[in-house]
Design a protein around this motif. Structure first.
Motif: not given
Length: 124
Positions: A19-24, A27-29, A54-58
């Motif tokens: 939904l945010t248009g972010m790639t895997q 997000l990993a970076e 927690w980090d992924i949510a952030d």
């Protein structure tokens, strides 16, 4: 076999990322891991630790509780059998495309579109 909670959390990660248009990769970076690990989280193949969640949510700008929303509890079914809305609406690609398109419309036009959809659904 993956635990149903791990699969659910993984789906919610994928849905929010998409939904945010972010790639895997992105997000990993942001989280400091390899994109393959994100793939494993999203499929439920690997469990997400509390600190990593927690980090992924952030990174995805949501509360940690977001990943557990919609999780069914011990045999409790969500929605009625004749409900036209699927239980797992966020796994429906067409619905996700619609939501993404909706939020790409300028706010004043989006509000008018919302009102039109509400009127049309009342008539149907």
């Amino acid at each position: 076999m993956a635990h149903k909670v791990d699969v659910h959390v993984g789906k919610r990660i994928r849905q929010r990322r998409w939904l945010t248009g972010m790639t895997q990769q992105k997000l990993a970076e942001l989280v400091g891991i390899k994109f393959q690990q994100i793939q494993k989280y999203e499929t439920g193949a690997n469990r997400v630790s509390a600190s990593r969640l927690w980090d992924i949510a952030d990174a995805l700008d949501v509360q940690v509780s977001f990943f557990f929303e919609g999780l069914k509890t011990e045999g409790v079914e969500e929605g009625a059998a004749n409900d036209p809305i699927p239980v797992d609406l966020m796994s429906d690609k067409e619905a996700m495309d619609l939501v993404r398109s909706y939020y790409s419309i300028p706010e004043n036009q989006r509000r008018r579109l919302f009102e039109l959809a509400r009127v049309l659904s009342d008539v149907a």
